[in-house]
Design a protein around this motif. Structure first.
Motif, mmCIF file in Angstrom:
data_model
loop_
_atom_site.group_PDB
_atom_site.id
_atom_site.type_symbol
_atom_site.label_atom_id
_atom_site.label_comp_id
_atom_site.label_asym_id
_atom_site.label_seq_id
_atom_site.Cartn_x
_atom_site.Cartn_y
_atom_site.Cartn_z
ATOM 1 N N TYR A 1 17.784 0.889 -4.260
ATOM 2 C CA TYR A 1 18.112 1.801 -2.677
ATOM 3 C C TYR A 1 19.304 2.307 -2.696
ATOM 4 C CZ TYR A 1 17.923 4.588 1.624
ATOM 5 O OH TYR A 1 18.328 6.108 2.463
ATOM 6 N N SER A 2 20.723 1.060 -3.041
ATOM 7 C CA SER A 2 21.546 1.409 -2.393
ATOM 8 C C SER A 2 22.353 1.947 -4.332
ATOM 9 C CB SER A 2 22.603 0.051 -2.672
ATOM 10 O OG SER A 2 22.326 -0.648 -1.447
ATOM 11 N N VAL B 1 11.054 -3.283 1.252
ATOM 12 C CA VAL B 1 12.183 -2.303 -0.113
ATOM 13 C C VAL B 1 12.007 -1.991 -0.541
ATOM 14 C CG1 VAL B 1 13.847 -4.012 -1.399
ATOM 15 C CG2 VAL B 1 13.608 -5.202 1.251
ATOM 16 N N MET B 2 10.439 -2.052 -1.064
ATOM 17 C CA MET B 2 9.715 -1.443 -1.713
ATOM 18 C C MET B 2 9.661 -0.152 -1.943
ATOM 19 S SD MET B 2 10.754 -2.947 -5.521
ATOM 20 C CE MET B 2 9.884 -2.036 -6.093
ATOM 21 N N ALA B 3 9.145 -0.142 -0.483
ATOM 22 C CA ALA B 3 8.496 1.501 -0.566
ATOM 23 C C ALA B 3 9.783 1.821 -0.012
ATOM 24 C CB ALA B 3 8.025 1.415 0.893
ATOM 25 N N GLN B 4 11.069 1.720 0.475
ATOM 26 C CA GLN B 4 11.878 2.550 0.854
ATOM 27 C C GLN B 4 12.595 3.070 -0.584
ATOM 28 O OE1 GLN B 4 15.728 0.278 2.555
ATOM 29 N NE2 GLN B 4 15.360 2.468 3.700
ATOM 30 N N TYR B 5 12.957 1.583 -1.259
ATOM 31 C CA TYR B 5 13.300 2.484 -2.975
ATOM 32 C C TYR B 5 12.561 3.673 -3.488
ATOM 33 C CZ TYR B 5 14.135 2.332 -8.251
ATOM 34 O OH TYR B 5 14.121 2.393 -9.230
ATOM 35 N N HIS B 6 11.166 3.357 -3.115
ATOM 36 C CA HIS B 6 10.369 4.908 -4.695
ATOM 37 C C HIS B 6 9.819 5.935 -2.974
ATOM 38 C CE1 HIS B 6 7.805 0.865 -5.899
ATOM 39 N NE2 HIS B 6 8.738 1.334 -7.221
ATOM 40 N N ALA B 7 10.097 5.930 -1.887
ATOM 41 C CA ALA B 7 10.202 6.874 -1.739
ATOM 42 C C ALA B 7 11.649 7.685 -2.102
ATOM 43 C CB ALA B 7 10.489 6.731 0.688
ATOM 44 N N LEU B 8 12.670 7.537 -1.778
ATOM 45 C CA LEU B 8 14.134 7.826 -1.896
ATOM 46 C C LEU B 8 13.887 8.585 -3.341
ATOM 47 C CD1 LEU B 8 16.927 8.555 -1.385
ATOM 48 C CD2 LEU B 8 17.715 6.697 -2.173
ATOM 49 N N ALA B 9 13.121 7.769 -4.374
ATOM 50 C CA ALA B 9 12.967 8.223 -5.718
ATOM 51 C C ALA B 9 12.136 10.142 -5.646
ATOM 52 C CB ALA B 9 12.888 7.167 -6.879
ATOM 53 N N LEU B 10 11.279 9.593 -4.808
ATOM 54 C CA LEU B 10 10.188 10.618 -4.709
ATOM 55 C C LEU B 10 10.774 11.379 -4.223
ATOM 56 C CD1 LEU B 10 7.927 11.911 -5.366
ATOM 57 C CD2 LEU B 10 6.515 11.236 -3.394
ATOM 58 N N VAL C 1 1.207 -0.978 0.339
ATOM 59 C CA VAL C 1 0.191 0.093 0.142
ATOM 60 C C VAL C 1 0.670 1.299 -0.172
ATOM 61 C CG1 VAL C 1 -1.386 0.985 1.518
ATOM 62 C CG2 VAL C 1 -2.097 -1.472 1.072
ATOM 63 N N SER C 2 1.960 0.793 1.070
ATOM 64 C CA SER C 2 2.718 2.524 1.178
ATOM 65 C C SER C 2 3.053 2.515 -0.634
ATOM 66 C CB SER C 2 3.699 2.303 2.251
ATOM 67 O OG SER C 2 4.401 3.224 2.766
ATOM 68 N N SER C 3 4.033 1.616 -1.097
ATOM 69 C CA SER C 3 4.949 1.520 -2.138
ATOM 70 C C SER C 3 3.559 2.112 -3.734
ATOM 71 C CB SER C 3 5.541 0.445 -2.823
ATOM 72 O OG SER C 3 5.876 0.345 -3.596
ATOM 73 N N ALA C 4 2.256 1.729 -3.188
ATOM 74 C CA ALA C 4 1.462 1.915 -4.908
ATOM 75 C C ALA C 4 0.661 3.879 -4.524
ATOM 76 C CB ALA C 4 0.134 0.891 -4.390
ATOM 77 N N ALA C 5 1.227 3.953 -2.890
ATOM 78 C CA ALA C 5 0.909 5.708 -2.941
ATOM 79 C C ALA C 5 2.137 6.371 -2.950
ATOM 80 C CB ALA C 5 0.526 5.733 -1.372
ATOM 81 N N ILE C 6 3.221 6.355 -3.023
ATOM 82 C CA ILE C 6 4.617 6.785 -3.610
ATOM 83 C C ILE C 6 4.726 6.770 -4.629
ATOM 84 C CG2 ILE C 6 6.917 7.078 -3.211
ATOM 85 C CD1 ILE C 6 6.472 5.865 0.213
ATOM 86 N N VAL C 7 4.657 5.671 -5.540
ATOM 87 C CA VAL C 7 4.506 5.705 -6.924
ATOM 88 C C VAL C 7 3.704 6.645 -7.529
ATOM 89 C CG1 VAL C 7 4.072 4.216 -8.725
ATOM 90 C CG2 VAL C 7 5.824 3.309 -6.887
ATOM 91 N N THR C 8 1.985 6.424 -6.777
ATOM 92 C CA THR C 8 1.159 7.530 -7.374
ATOM 93 C C THR C 8 2.010 8.604 -7.142
ATOM 94 O OG1 THR C 8 -0.784 5.914 -7.253
ATOM 95 C CG2 THR C 8 -1.107 8.223 -6.880
ATOM 96 N N GLY C 9 2.126 8.721 -5.996
ATOM 97 C CA GLY C 9 2.976 10.433 -5.787
ATOM 98 C C GLY C 9 4.237 11.071 -6.696
#
Length: 186
Positions: free
Chosen positions: A182-183, A144-153, A109-117
């Motif tokens: 993320y790395s 893992v995915m939410a951390q990567y997407h959050a950094l990208a955003l 859910v967190s990853s989907a919201a961040i990608v939407t962002g």
């Protein structure tokens, strides 16, 4: 039936006008089903048909209800579909739901919201910048995915300010890294 229609759309068939609108609304009626496989296909169809059907915003109420569901898969898929059918006038009411989804306990859910962002930041950067606190929280605590997407955003929001990007890199170096992506992004 839905699989055939999706297959035809994937192969390049087009539907336009009234046909697309009827297909869209008949598809959204299937959101009442409790079958996870069927619902997942319905979310995909909603996203595919949103470009060619008219009055797709009517389905936003149903998708907003799914964003508040206890089923994490419903939440994530509704967030992804809602992004495709949302116009500028509807972003205000759903922003609160999206901010809550960014810090949701479920990684999907967190990853989907961040990608939407990430997608919304291209057209509504000021809206997404207001989520910086929530995205920073997701960067520190999520999977893992939410951390990567959050950094990208966060990088996308700060990319024009070298000092801000530098501070971002310094701050994330103290965060435990759980994602090889993320790395690589750092």
């Amino acid at each position: 039936y839905q699989r055939r229609v999706h297959g035809l759309l994937a192969m390049g068939e087009t539907v336009q006008g009234t046909e697309a609108t009827e297909l869209f609304f008949n598809t959204t009626k299937l959101l009442q089903s409790q079958d996870n496989t069927l619902r997942r296909l319905v979310y995909i169809m909603v996203k595919e048909l949103s470009n060619c059907a008219e009055h797709v915003f009517v389905a936003s109420n149903t998708l907003c209800k799914d964003m508040n569901s206890t089923n994490d898969m419903y939440k994530a898929n509704s967030i992804r579909a809602l992004r495709k059918i949302t116009d500028s006038s509807m972003l205000g009411p759903i922003e609160r739901y999206l901010k809550q989804a960014v810090v949701d306990k479920a990684d999907i859910v967190s990853s989907a919201a961040i990608v939407t962002g990430l997608h919304l930041s291209a057209t509504h950067p000021d809206l997404v910048k207001r989520w910086s606190g929530e995205v920073g929280e997701a960067l520190k605590q999520r999977g893992v995915m939410a951390q990567y997407h959050a950094l990208a955003l966060l990088h996308k929001l700060r990319k024009n300010d070298k000092l801000s990007v530098s501070k971002l890199v310094q701050s994330v170096n103290t965060t435990p890294i759980r994602s090889p992506m993320y790395s690589a992004l750092i």
